[in-house]
Motif scaffolding. Structure first.
Motif, PDB file in Angstrom:
ATOM      1  N   VAL A 244       0.836  -1.204   0.000  1.00  0.00           N
ATOM      2  CA  VAL A 244       0.000   0.000   0.000  1.00  0.00           C
ATOM      3  C   VAL A 244       0.868   1.249   0.000  1.00  0.00           C
ATOM      4  O   VAL A 244       0.657   2.186  -0.786  1.00  0.00           O
ATOM      5  CB  VAL A 244      -0.956  -0.001   1.201  1.00  0.00           C
ATOM      6  N   LEU A 245       1.865   1.275   0.883  1.00  0.00           N
ATOM      7  CA  LEU A 245       2.728   2.454   0.970  1.00  0.00           C
ATOM      8  C   LEU A 245       3.584   2.608  -0.290  1.00  0.00           C
ATOM      9  O   LEU A 245       3.859   3.729  -0.726  1.00  0.00           O
ATOM     10  CB  LEU A 245       3.602   2.366   2.220  1.00  0.00           C
ATOM     11  N   ALA A 246       3.989   1.475  -0.876  1.00  0.00           N
ATOM     12  CA  ALA A 246       4.733   1.551  -2.135  1.00  0.00           C
ATOM     13  C   ALA A 246       3.847   2.099  -3.245  1.00  0.00           C
ATOM     14  O   ALA A 246       4.302   2.887  -4.091  1.00  0.00           O
ATOM     15  CB  ALA A 246       5.266   0.172  -2.509  1.00  0.00           C
ATOM     16  N   ALA A 247       2.580   1.701  -3.259  1.00  0.00           N
ATOM     17  CA  ALA A 247       1.647   2.214  -4.272  1.00  0.00           C
ATOM     18  C   ALA A 247       1.443   3.718  -4.103  1.00  0.00           C
ATOM     19  O   ALA A 247       1.379   4.464  -5.093  1.00  0.00           O
ATOM     20  CB  ALA A 247       0.306   1.487  -4.154  1.00  0.00           C
ATOM     21  N   LEU A 248       1.362   4.164  -2.858  1.00  0.00           N
ATOM     22  CA  LEU A 248       1.209   5.599  -2.598  1.00  0.00           C
ATOM     23  C   LEU A 248       2.426   6.368  -3.114  1.00  0.00           C
ATOM     24  O   LEU A 248       2.288   7.398  -3.788  1.00  0.00           O
ATOM     25  CB  LEU A 248       1.012   5.838  -1.109  1.00  0.00           C
ATOM     26  N   SER A 249       3.626   5.869  -2.808  1.00  0.00           N
ATOM     27  CA  SER A 249       4.852   6.539  -3.249  1.00  0.00           C
ATOM     28  C   SER A 249       4.998   6.486  -4.767  1.00  0.00           C
ATOM     29  O   SER A 249       5.400   7.474  -5.394  1.00  0.00           O
ATOM     30  CB  SER A 249       6.070   5.894  -2.582  1.00  0.00           C
ATOM     31  N   GLY A 250       4.687   5.330  -5.356  1.00  0.00           N
ATOM     32  CA  GLY A 250       4.777   5.217  -6.812  1.00  0.00           C
ATOM     33  C   GLY A 250       3.804   6.148  -7.517  1.00  0.00           C
ATOM     34  O   GLY A 250       4.158   6.803  -8.505  1.00  0.00           O
ATOM     35  N   GLY A 251       2.574   6.213  -7.003  1.00  0.00           N
ATOM     36  CA  GLY A 251       1.597   7.129  -7.573  1.00  0.00           C
ATOM     37  C   GLY A 251       2.043   8.574  -7.441  1.00  0.00           C
ATOM     38  O   GLY A 251       1.861   9.387  -8.360  1.00  0.00           O
TER      39      GLY A 251
END
Length: 440
Positions: A276-283
């Protein structure tokens, strides 16, 4: 190559004279900030075998670093980075080295660690605000500056993803205190490389103010008096908006991290937190790069209101996710608006501040974000378990939506030229300033 002669693009930003050298030096030093928090936490826990001591020392370090940020930036504005960054970075690196040495011994006193952590936080060099001020000189054309700030924001976010990974790798091959030693070396090396850049040569700091305004109304030995500082923060609606929205975004993201952990525990899938946190950072990285590449017609204040509202509403909807996979998708969507919101806040701060207060204005935006994040994390910890998670997600997003609504209302009003007001209060008209720059 002159920035003004280049078509607006990220390549044009990096091809600007001295840009790569200066930006690379700043990133090298700022990588230390991506590593130091986790390194300090692991090292103190290892040395004292106490989470309470580790948390307390971390709080002392973080609070002094965050709330003294505008003061440190003000010193840079007054004296210039060459006279301020070197002693500040040297003291910070020396104190981190002291913490590394102290935590290398089991049973180290928590009081000693706190005594070292407080001045270390107070001496944290403001490399981010300094670099953003340098961007204003390197690429004065507004469309290129938007891309430079977007690039800076995305790179900084990636550093805070890379830093903990490096700490984890170091912890496998060395003791936890090694991360502190590496952080000290990075910040000192990066700061030395930054101040040696030719881009810094023209920054000499503010000179003593000429006789004219009374001390209570203008400058005293080149330092803003209290009324002038209030004019900087209260007299410019644009800067007030940037600070308020930045604080609200920090609150939202600080709460979101903790809420994701609670959601994963509730779903009994703890491994989902990293995704989830990786998706937030990637986005956020994707959104920042796309946002910076667009030539916007809307004003910065209107754009900030729109991206902040989109961020708040999207992250509020994540609380309704029935499964971690859905939460990951919502987090990636919400991340698209994180870097644009922060980038626009810094752009507004640059627009509203005079050249003599740009570093301080940017530091206020940064301080607001960090303070909001820390405060919201504490408040969310009290709410989780007492309220349903969807309600907690909605409450976490509420400050961003409210700040965006207020900013949207105010952006319809004509805003005063804050930089001109600052120059007038300092006893100079904008025309006189332009004439002086031509003569000098």
């Amino acid at each position: 190559m002159s920035a003004s002669s280049l078509a607006p693009s990220y390549a044009a930003v990096l091809r600007t004279r001295y840009a790569c050298r200066t930006f690379g030096a700043a990133l090298l030093g700022r990588l230390s900030y991506g590593m130091v928090s986790l390194s300090l936490l692991l090292a103190i826990k290892e040395a004292t075998n106490s989470y309470a001591v580790a948390g307390t020392v971390m709080a002392l370090f973080g609070l002094t670093s965050v709330f003294l940020s505008p003061t440190r930036a003000g010193l840079v504005d007054r004296y210039g980075p060459r006279r301020v960054l070197l002693p500040m970075a040297a003291a910070y690196a020396l104190l981190l080295t002291g913490l590394a040495f102290a935590t290398s011994w089991p049973g180290t006193s928590g009081i000693l660690l706190g005594v070292l952590a407080v001045p270390a936080g107070a001496c944290t060099p403001p490399l981010g605000p300094v670099m953003r001020t340098l961007w204003s000189g390197l690429v004065p054309e507004r469309r290129l500056l938007q891309r430079a700030y977007s690039l800076d924001t995305v790179a900084e976010e990636l550093l805070f993803v890379t830093g903990p990974l490096l700490v984890g790798m170091l912890a496998r091959v060395a003791a936890p205190w090694a991360g502190l030693a590496v952080s000290a070396a990075l910040v000192l090396t990066g700061s030395l490389a930054l101040i040696s850049s030719p881009a810094v040569r023209g920054w000499v700091g503010r000179q003593k103010a000429p006789a004219g305004p009374a001390p209570s109304e203008g400058l005293v030995d080149g330092v803003e008096s209290a009324p002038l500082r209030r004019r900087l923060l209260q007299g410019g609606p644009g800067l007030r908006q940037a600070i308020a929205v930045s604080a609200a975004v920090g609150m939202c993201l600080g709460a979101f991290d903790l809420l994701v952990i609670a959601f994963a525990d509730e779903q009994q899938e703890p491994e989902a937190v990293a995704w989830v946190l990786a998706a937030l950072s990637g986005g956020s990285a994707i959104g920042g790069l796309v946002y910076g590449a667009v030539s916007w017609r809307a004003s910065s204040r209107l754009r900030l209101a729109v991206v902040a509202a989109a961020l708040g509403l999207t992250l509020a909807a994540t609380g309704l996710s029935p499964h971690p996979y859905v939460l990951i998708a919502w987090a990636a969507l919400g991340g698209l608006f994180v870097a644009p919101a922060i980038t626009t806040a810094y752009l507004i701060a640059d627009e509203c501040a005079s050249p003599a207060t740009r570093t301080t204005a940017g530091a206020w935006v940064n301080t607001a974000f960090n303070a909001g994040s820390a405060g919201a994390t504490a408040a969310t910890g009290l709410a989780v378990g007492r309220l349903p998670l969807p309600v907690c997600f909605a409450l976490a997003a509420a400050p961003v939506v409210l700040s965006a609504a207020t900013a949207l209302h105010r952006s319809r009003r004509p805003a005063p030229n804050t930089a001109a007001l600052l120059e007038l209060e300092a006893g100079r008209t904008p025309d006189a300033e332009r004439q002086a720059s031509v003569i000098g």
